[in-house]
Design a protein around this motif. Sequence first.
Motif, mmCIF file in Angstrom:
data_model
loop_
_atom_site.group_PDB
_atom_site.id
_atom_site.type_symbol
_atom_site.label_atom_id
_atom_site.label_comp_id
_atom_site.label_asym_id
_atom_site.label_seq_id
_atom_site.Cartn_x
_atom_site.Cartn_y
_atom_site.Cartn_z
ATOM 1 N N LEU A 1 20.599 24.977 -23.289
ATOM 2 C CA LEU A 1 20.399 25.788 -22.089
ATOM 3 C C LEU A 1 18.930 26.128 -21.921
ATOM 4 C CD1 LEU A 1 23.429 28.246 -22.437
ATOM 5 C CD2 LEU A 1 23.215 26.300 -20.877
ATOM 6 N N PRO A 2 18.442 26.121 -20.688
ATOM 7 C CA PRO A 2 17.039 26.497 -20.458
ATOM 8 C C PRO A 2 16.845 27.980 -20.667
ATOM 9 C CG PRO A 2 18.158 26.159 -18.379
ATOM 10 C CD PRO A 2 19.131 25.739 -19.435
ATOM 11 N N ALA A 3 15.635 28.403 -20.892
ATOM 12 C CA ALA A 3 15.328 29.813 -21.080
ATOM 13 C C ALA A 3 15.583 30.587 -19.787
ATOM 14 C CB ALA A 3 13.863 29.970 -21.519
ATOM 15 N N PRO B 1 20.506 34.053 -20.329
ATOM 16 C CA PRO B 1 21.198 34.619 -21.486
ATOM 17 C C PRO B 1 22.669 34.962 -21.203
ATOM 18 C CG PRO B 1 19.774 36.261 -20.506
ATOM 19 C CD PRO B 1 19.477 34.966 -19.801
ATOM 20 N N TYR B 2 23.022 35.185 -19.915
ATOM 21 C CA TYR B 2 24.389 35.661 -19.579
ATOM 22 C C TYR B 2 25.292 34.559 -19.027
ATOM 23 C CZ TYR B 2 21.481 39.864 -19.422
ATOM 24 O OH TYR B 2 20.582 40.845 -19.702
ATOM 25 N N LEU B 3 24.831 33.318 -19.114
ATOM 26 C CA LEU B 3 25.516 32.242 -18.402
ATOM 27 C C LEU B 3 26.992 32.134 -18.784
ATOM 28 C CD1 LEU B 3 25.116 29.988 -16.380
ATOM 29 C CD2 LEU B 3 24.566 28.445 -18.290
ATOM 30 N N THR B 4 27.305 32.186 -20.067
ATOM 31 C CA THR B 4 28.711 32.045 -20.488
ATOM 32 C C THR B 4 29.469 33.363 -20.451
ATOM 33 O OG1 THR B 4 28.100 32.364 -22.815
ATOM 34 C CG2 THR B 4 28.112 30.099 -21.983
ATOM 35 N N PHE B 5 28.727 34.503 -20.318
ATOM 36 C CA PHE B 5 29.416 35.800 -20.362
ATOM 37 C C PHE B 5 29.983 36.218 -19.001
ATOM 38 C CE2 PHE B 5 26.367 36.072 -23.932
ATOM 39 C CZ PHE B 5 27.289 36.259 -24.957
ATOM 40 N N SER C 1 29.430 41.904 -23.936
ATOM 41 C CA SER C 1 28.674 40.708 -23.560
ATOM 42 C C SER C 1 27.208 41.038 -23.303
ATOM 43 C CB SER C 1 29.296 40.070 -22.310
ATOM 44 O OG SER C 1 30.612 39.646 -22.571
ATOM 45 N N GLY C 2 26.953 42.172 -22.624
ATOM 46 C CA GLY C 2 25.571 42.566 -22.368
ATOM 47 C C GLY C 2 24.815 42.852 -23.642
ATOM 48 N N LEU C 3 25.453 43.564 -24.576
ATOM 49 C CA LEU C 3 24.801 43.856 -25.858
ATOM 50 C C LEU C 3 24.550 42.581 -26.656
ATOM 51 C CD1 LEU C 3 26.786 47.066 -26.897
ATOM 52 C CD2 LEU C 3 24.416 46.946 -26.056
ATOM 53 N N ALA C 4 25.538 41.646 -26.664
ATOM 54 C CA ALA C 4 25.364 40.388 -27.404
ATOM 55 C C ALA C 4 24.225 39.567 -26.824
ATOM 56 C CB ALA C 4 26.680 39.606 -27.374
ATOM 57 N N ALA C 5 24.186 39.470 -25.498
ATOM 58 C CA ALA C 5 23.102 38.709 -24.863
ATOM 59 C C ALA C 5 21.759 39.360 -25.139
ATOM 60 C CB ALA C 5 23.360 38.619 -23.356
ATOM 61 N N TRP C 6 21.706 40.695 -25.088
ATOM 62 C CA TRP C 6 20.466 41.425 -25.350
ATOM 63 C C TRP C 6 19.996 41.178 -26.792
ATOM 64 C CZ3 TRP C 6 20.093 47.524 -25.079
ATOM 65 C CH2 TRP C 6 18.755 47.903 -25.241
ATOM 66 N N TYR C 7 20.932 41.204 -27.728
ATOM 67 C CA TYR C 7 20.554 41.102 -29.127
ATOM 68 C C TYR C 7 20.188 39.675 -29.526
ATOM 69 C CZ TYR C 7 20.784 41.742 -34.194
ATOM 70 O OH TYR C 7 20.486 41.781 -35.532
ATOM 71 N N TRP C 8 20.957 38.680 -29.073
ATOM 72 C CA TRP C 8 20.742 37.321 -29.581
ATOM 73 C C TRP C 8 19.967 36.409 -28.625
ATOM 74 C CZ3 TRP C 8 25.961 38.932 -31.230
ATOM 75 C CH2 TRP C 8 26.063 39.089 -32.602
ATOM 76 N N PHE C 9 20.101 36.642 -27.306
ATOM 77 C CA PHE C 9 19.607 35.610 -26.389
ATOM 78 C C PHE C 9 18.473 36.073 -25.463
ATOM 79 C CE2 PHE C 9 24.157 34.830 -27.224
ATOM 80 C CZ PHE C 9 24.025 33.707 -28.018
ATOM 81 N N ILE C 10 18.048 37.337 -25.573
ATOM 82 C CA ILE C 10 16.884 37.811 -24.815
ATOM 83 C C ILE C 10 15.742 38.011 -25.814
ATOM 84 C CG2 ILE C 10 15.913 39.670 -23.402
ATOM 85 C CD1 ILE C 10 18.657 40.177 -22.290
ATOM 86 N N PRO C 11 14.667 37.269 -25.642
ATOM 87 C CA PRO C 11 13.554 37.393 -26.600
ATOM 88 C C PRO C 11 12.994 38.810 -26.588
ATOM 89 C CG PRO C 11 13.324 35.426 -25.240
ATOM 90 C CD PRO C 11 14.406 36.239 -24.621
#
Length: 343
Positions: free
Chosen positions: A38-40, A43-47, A70-80
């Motif tokens: 996935l491109p940068a 972060p929420y594409l699958t959520f 989902s928001g917390l997971a994306a924030w923690y793992w997929f948002i630099p």
Amino acid sequence: MMFETAKRVRSSPAASWGLGTVAFAAALGIRFAFDHALPAGFPYLTFFPAVILTAFFAGLAPGLACALASGLAAWYWFIPPSETFSVSTPVVIALAFYAFVVGVDIALIQAMHRVVDRLEAERATNVALLAQQKAHLEESQLQQRQQRVLQRELSHRMKNTLAMVQAVVSQSLRNATDPREAAAMAAARIQALARAQDTLTATDWSASDVGTIVAASVEPHADGPHRFTAEGPKVDLEARHALGLALAIHELATNATKYGALTAADGSVALRWAVDEAGRFSFTWTERDGPPVREPERRGFGSRLTERVVPGYFSGQATIEFAATGLVYRLEGSLASDRGEPS
């Protein structure tokens, strides 16, 4: 179909929360699996699909929980920077964008569910109203049919009664030597019919017990407790049978008062009736302790009434025996319903 499935899932807490958990886990697993592809900036594409599916099928609370996780997971793992809950302007903008999108999605889904629920409630109300209208229509039609039946029945009974009254009056006045006596006799017979009619009216003309007819018919002639004894089973008579029997008893009681057992101080009358297994009805009038009995030389309307007219209403026959111990009247016939008139 989807709305029915969603309603079933939402009605079960275990199913709704289980679906939310599975949706979040699947979205997180897929996001990790395709993270390198996935491109940068996504972060929420699958959520998003997980939140939408959970809110639609599982309801508001599981949908909000899935959105938060989902928001917390994306924030923690997929948002630099990854694996931190760092706060910066780009992060705040990304989180705000996510919150806005999922908030709108959940609000629209809930609004859609409310509209569907309202439509189903209105449809159920319409179905109930239609059922009530159908029931009212059927009831109205039934009442109309019953009213027509009652009108025909009333007309039939009025014709029968008027025919009886006409026969009583005409036969009482025919060949009468004393008009006053004939008028009094006709009036007495009509009163006997009226008493029988009162008894039938008390039961809506459905049926009247023989004992009730007997008691009402002999009451005007009972000048003491020993005068009449009545014995027989409970037997219901329809209108024509009851009127006929009342006329016969009135005629017999009148003759007994003038010439028979009721002229003597110790005279009495026994009334007995029975019904056999085949439905044959029998009635007996027996006079005792009266003056000597002689068969009259001339038979009047009273004799014709008791021996011919009344038996016709029972499709049977009647006899009068002028026994030495007292007059005995026997009536035998059928209680079967029959619209035919006696001859």
